[in-house]
Design an enzyme around this catalytic site. Structure first.
Site, PDB file in Angstrom:
ATOM      1  N   GLY A  46      49.705  -3.764  33.794  1.00 44.45           N
ATOM      2  CA  GLY A  46      49.665  -4.226  35.165  1.00 44.45           C
ATOM      3  C   GLY A  46      48.370  -4.960  35.438  1.00 44.45           C
ATOM      4  N   CYS A  91      42.667   1.404  33.804  1.00 46.31           N
ATOM      5  CA  CYS A  91      42.675   0.156  34.577  1.00 46.31           C
ATOM      6  C   CYS A  91      41.959  -0.905  33.753  1.00 46.31           C
ATOM      7  CB  CYS A  91      41.944   0.377  35.896  1.00 46.31           C
ATOM      8  SG  CYS A  91      41.809  -1.091  36.919  1.00 46.31           S
ATOM      9  N   LEU A  92      42.485  -2.125  33.739  1.00 47.65           N
ATOM     10  CA  LEU A  92      41.846  -3.191  32.948  1.00 47.65           C
ATOM     11  C   LEU A  92      40.445  -3.533  33.466  1.00 47.65           C
ATOM     12  CD1 LEU A  92      44.872  -5.558  32.211  1.00 47.65           C
ATOM     13  CD2 LEU A  92      43.728  -3.977  30.646  1.00 47.65           C
ATOM     14  N   HIS A 133      49.447   1.770  41.508  1.00 49.75           N
ATOM     15  CA  HIS A 133      48.105   1.359  41.081  1.00 49.75           C
ATOM     16  C   HIS A 133      47.850  -0.104  41.437  1.00 49.75           C
ATOM     17  CE1 HIS A 133      44.686   1.477  38.044  1.00 49.75           C
ATOM     18  NE2 HIS A 133      44.833   0.187  38.254  1.00 49.75           N
ATOM     19  N   GLU A 134      48.824  -0.977  41.150  1.00 53.24           N
ATOM     20  CA  GLU A 134      48.622  -2.414  41.393  1.00 53.24           C
ATOM     21  C   GLU A 134      48.612  -2.742  42.889  1.00 53.24           C
ATOM     22  OE1 GLU A 134      47.417  -3.999  39.025  1.00 53.24           O
ATOM     23  OE2 GLU A 134      47.989  -2.506  37.549  1.00 53.24           O
ATOM     24  N   HIS A 137      45.324  -2.068  44.339  1.00 51.49           N
ATOM     25  CA  HIS A 137      44.342  -3.144  44.125  1.00 51.49           C
ATOM     26  C   HIS A 137      44.403  -4.158  45.262  1.00 51.49           C
ATOM     27  CE1 HIS A 137      42.330  -2.646  40.274  1.00 51.49           C
ATOM     28  NE2 HIS A 137      43.457  -2.372  39.659  1.00 51.49           N
TER      29      HIS A 137
HETATM   30 ZN    ZN Z   1      43.741  -1.493  37.855  1.00 51.44          ZN
END
Ligand code: ZN
Length: 168
Positions: A46, A91-92, A133-134, A137
């Site tokens: 994601g 998370c990236l 999660h996305e 953001h």
């Molecule tokens: Zn994230």
């Protein structure tokens, strides 16, 4: 398509307000394609627009191990959830950080797709986690915000240490 730079925690863009996408232009389509390419390359499941430096309410998700189920969500909203579960999450924007977060095990969400249609999606398990999660953001919320104070401080301390050594 092009790979975009992923912003890490500490970059102010992750806490900025994200604007509603007013129109699906060629630019938006290109951004979505570039975000998918960036997410797959990371690799991740994601990615939200603020993570690549764009303050818009758009995110991409694909929890399929074969990378065949890309979901581009424009102006998404969680519309319902049930069955809260605690599960590990990453998370990236937080490379190497994994923590348990409590979220709905099943969610419903609405979003606009790239053709401008309003759609509904129901997600369970991994997909439910990614959707929440996305969309978080897009509300400038990060997964570490859910951690107890002491744990969040430990994570922040570790990130600070990694910043000093140039690992972040
Ligand atoms: Zn994230």
């Amino acid at each position: 398509m092009a790979r975009l730079q992923i912003k890490k925690y500490g970059d102010n863009i992750l806490r900025k307000k994200n604007e509603h996408v007013a129109e699906i232009t060629e630019e938006i389509k290109k951004l979505a394609a570039d975000m998918l390419e960036t997410m797959y390359a990371a690799p991740g499941v994601g990615l939200a627009a603020p993570q690549v430096g764009v303050s818009l309410r758009l995110c991409v998700i694909d929890v399929d191990p074969d990378k065949k189920s890309p979901l581009v969500m424009i102006n998404p909203e969680v519309t319902g959830g049930e069955n809260a579960i605690l599960a590990e999450e990453g998370c990236l924007s937080f490379p190497g950080v994994y923590e348990d977060v409590k979220r709905f095990g099943k969610v419903t969400a609405e979003y606009t797709d790239l053709t401008g249609r309003r759609k509904k999606v129901e997600g369970k398990g991994f997909l439910a986690k990614a959707i929440q999660h996305e969309i978080d953001h897009l509300d400038s919320k990060l997964f570490i915000d859910y951690l107890p104070d002491w744990k969040r401080k430990t994570v922040e301390k570790e990130i600070k240490r990694r910043k000093k050594t140039g690992e972040w």
